[in-house]
Scaffold this active site. Sequence first.
Site, short mmCIF file in Angstrom:
data_model
loop_
_atom_site.label_atom_id
_atom_site.label_comp_id
_atom_site.label_asym_id
_atom_site.label_seq_id
_atom_site.Cartn_x
_atom_site.Cartn_y
_atom_site.Cartn_z
CB ALA A 9 -25.07 -32.17 -52.79
NE ARG A 15 -17.45 -26.17 -38.17
CZ ARG A 15 -18.17 -27.02 -37.44
NH1 ARG A 15 -19.47 -27.05 -37.57
NH2 ARG A 15 -17.58 -27.82 -36.58
N GLY A 80 -31.33 -21.22 -49.15
CA GLY A 80 -32.02 -21.97 -48.10
C GLY A 80 -32.50 -23.32 -48.60
CB THR A 81 -33.26 -26.42 -46.71
OG1 THR A 81 -33.99 -25.70 -45.71
CG2 THR A 81 -31.89 -26.75 -46.18
N GLY A 140 -33.09 -27.41 -35.71
CA GLY A 140 -34.50 -27.04 -35.67
C GLY A 140 -35.23 -27.94 -34.67
CD GLU A 154 -34.46 -24.31 -38.89
OE1 GLU A 154 -33.22 -24.34 -38.92
OE2 GLU A 154 -35.15 -25.36 -38.86
CB ALA A 362 11.96 -65.84 -56.55
CG ASN A 368 3.68 -53.57 -67.85
OD1 ASN A 368 4.74 -53.23 -67.33
ND2 ASN A 368 2.53 -53.13 -67.43
C1 UD1 Z 1 -31.23 -27.66 -41.39
C2 UD1 Z 1 -32.65 -27.54 -40.90
C3 UD1 Z 1 -32.68 -27.78 -39.39
C4 UD1 Z 1 -32.09 -29.13 -39.07
C5 UD1 Z 1 -30.68 -29.23 -39.64
C6 UD1 Z 1 -30.13 -30.65 -39.47
C7 UD1 Z 1 -33.71 -25.93 -42.38
C8 UD1 Z 1 -34.18 -24.53 -42.54
N1 UD1 Z 1 -33.15 -26.23 -41.23
O1 UD1 Z 1 -30.50 -26.60 -40.77
O2 UD1 Z 1 -34.02 -27.73 -38.93
O3 UD1 Z 1 -32.07 -29.33 -37.67
O4 UD1 Z 1 -30.68 -28.95 -41.06
O5 UD1 Z 1 -28.81 -30.67 -39.88
O6 UD1 Z 1 -33.87 -26.72 -43.29
N2 UD1 Z 1 -28.28 -26.70 -48.64
C9 UD1 Z 1 -28.35 -26.51 -49.99
N3 UD1 Z 1 -28.78 -25.31 -50.46
C10 UD1 Z 1 -29.15 -24.28 -49.64
C11 UD1 Z 1 -29.07 -24.50 -48.25
C12 UD1 Z 1 -28.65 -25.72 -47.78
O7 UD1 Z 1 -28.04 -27.39 -50.78
O8 UD1 Z 1 -29.53 -23.24 -50.15
C13 UD1 Z 1 -27.80 -27.99 -48.12
C14 UD1 Z 1 -26.47 -27.80 -47.44
O9 UD1 Z 1 -25.41 -28.10 -48.32
C15 UD1 Z 1 -26.51 -28.77 -46.29
C16 UD1 Z 1 -28.00 -28.96 -46.03
O10 UD1 Z 1 -28.69 -28.45 -47.14
O11 UD1 Z 1 -26.00 -30.02 -46.63
C17 UD1 Z 1 -28.44 -28.30 -44.75
O12 UD1 Z 1 -28.29 -26.92 -44.88
P1 UD1 Z 1 -27.86 -25.98 -43.70
O13 UD1 Z 1 -27.95 -24.60 -44.18
O14 UD1 Z 1 -26.61 -26.48 -43.11
O15 UD1 Z 1 -29.08 -26.23 -42.70
P2 UD1 Z 1 -29.00 -26.18 -41.15
O16 UD1 Z 1 -28.82 -24.79 -40.72
O17 UD1 Z 1 -28.08 -27.21 -40.64
#
Ligand code: UD1
Length: 450
Positions: A9, A15, A80-81, A140, A154, A362, A368
Amino acid sequence: MTTAFIILAAGKGTRMQSDLPKVLHPIGGAPLLVHAMKSGAALEPERMVVVAGHGAEQVEAAAKDWNPDAQIVVQSEQLGTAHAVAQAAPALADFNGDAIVLYGDTPFITDTTLAAITAARLTHDIVILGFEAADPLRYGRLVMDGTTLTKIVEFKDADEATRAITLCNSGVVCADAATLFELVSAVGNDNAAGEYYLTDIIEIARQRGLTATAVTCDEAETQGIDSRAQLIAAEALFQSKARGALIEDGVTLLAPDTLYLSHDTVIGRDAVIEPNVVCGPGVTIETGARIRAFSHLEGCHVSRGAVIGPYARLRPGAELSENVKVGNFVEVKNAQIAEGAKVNHLSYVGDATIGAGSNVGAGVITCNYDGVFKHQTTIGENVFVGSNTMLVAPVKLGDDSMTASGSVITRDVPAGDLGVARARQDNKPGFARRMFEKLKKLKADKAKGS
Ligand code: UD1
């Protein structure tokens, strides 16, 4: 199986065009994040780690508000995730069991889907949640070999043939927690986006002799919220699912499309909800109660057989016992109304208790608030409060007492007594007729003059 949820999160949600972090935008009166935390409650996760970033303090407050035991870790840079998941490792260092990665902006993952994921975990080391995308967009892609997931590519890094795959990655991952953290620590960022992709763990796992598979769910379930338009669509979907569930449970909704529900609304079987009713957070309506049209409820409890409205407002702390009646243009706040009591017309009842069988006439107001403090009004059992009585709190009306209508009651009325507090009536013989004649003559004279 012992489970921990890791909820990502940290994203800004550009957006959404909002100062509020994306995951705090509400549907059904609760932040998206809370919906994600609630999903899979049936798995009874032992631990819950929220990875916050943008607006981390607000995100932490919302997470703890829902689950005080939730752990918050901060990802100060969104790299990144995989990097996001890695931030949860220290918080789960002492945890043995499976970790499921969920997303704070993805509110609709169901118990059934999470159960399918945990079932697949019995035969595979890593389970990914996928979906058949109607329009795969920039998701992905899951590359399968039979039931084996060989890799996730991806969109940015995919060739034409891979982009043609319609089985997409939802982002949800389940694996043994220690294994997951080992794998994410091996992920690099040598890719088109320069990010640490969580999706890379599949290839790394397979190189290490681990197995991976995918289970699928409906695309709508994995829908993340990125924009206001998607939030509106998600709210509509939430409402229709929540109404459907109530109908299934035996609640009568006279105009389902006009009922607004919150994420925690509870309504018992055979309750009747008339058109245009709003249930804000914290509403419980027991079986057989009736909520009449255009009523607005929040933080209240309505017991069996009670009838509310039309046009009633129940605010937080309104506790209504069985067979209570609260009628039109009545507002109740922080008040307990005992069995069979009635407040039928145009009243404000705040910071009060009303005993069983009492009747509030009524236009009665509990005064209060003195401008600084709030004070309590206590009305006993079988009391008759005359219409247009002002009850200047703190004040008590004893059992079986009565107030004369139009009274401003500033002192307690003992049990069985009548409280009268208004000027004595004085009739002036013929005064009205003389006055009317005088005024009519004045009007006629003016008309002649003009
Ligand atoms: C990711 C997936 C993709 C999948 C898609 C589904 C990866 C690399 N890719 O892409 O395969 O189809 O989700 O929606 O995982 N977030 C963090 N910290 C970060 C990056 C992201 O908390 O450093 C959170 C974001 O807030 C978001 C979620 O992870 O809620 C997804 O991140 P986002 O960068 O939007 O991934 P996608 O490009 O959508």
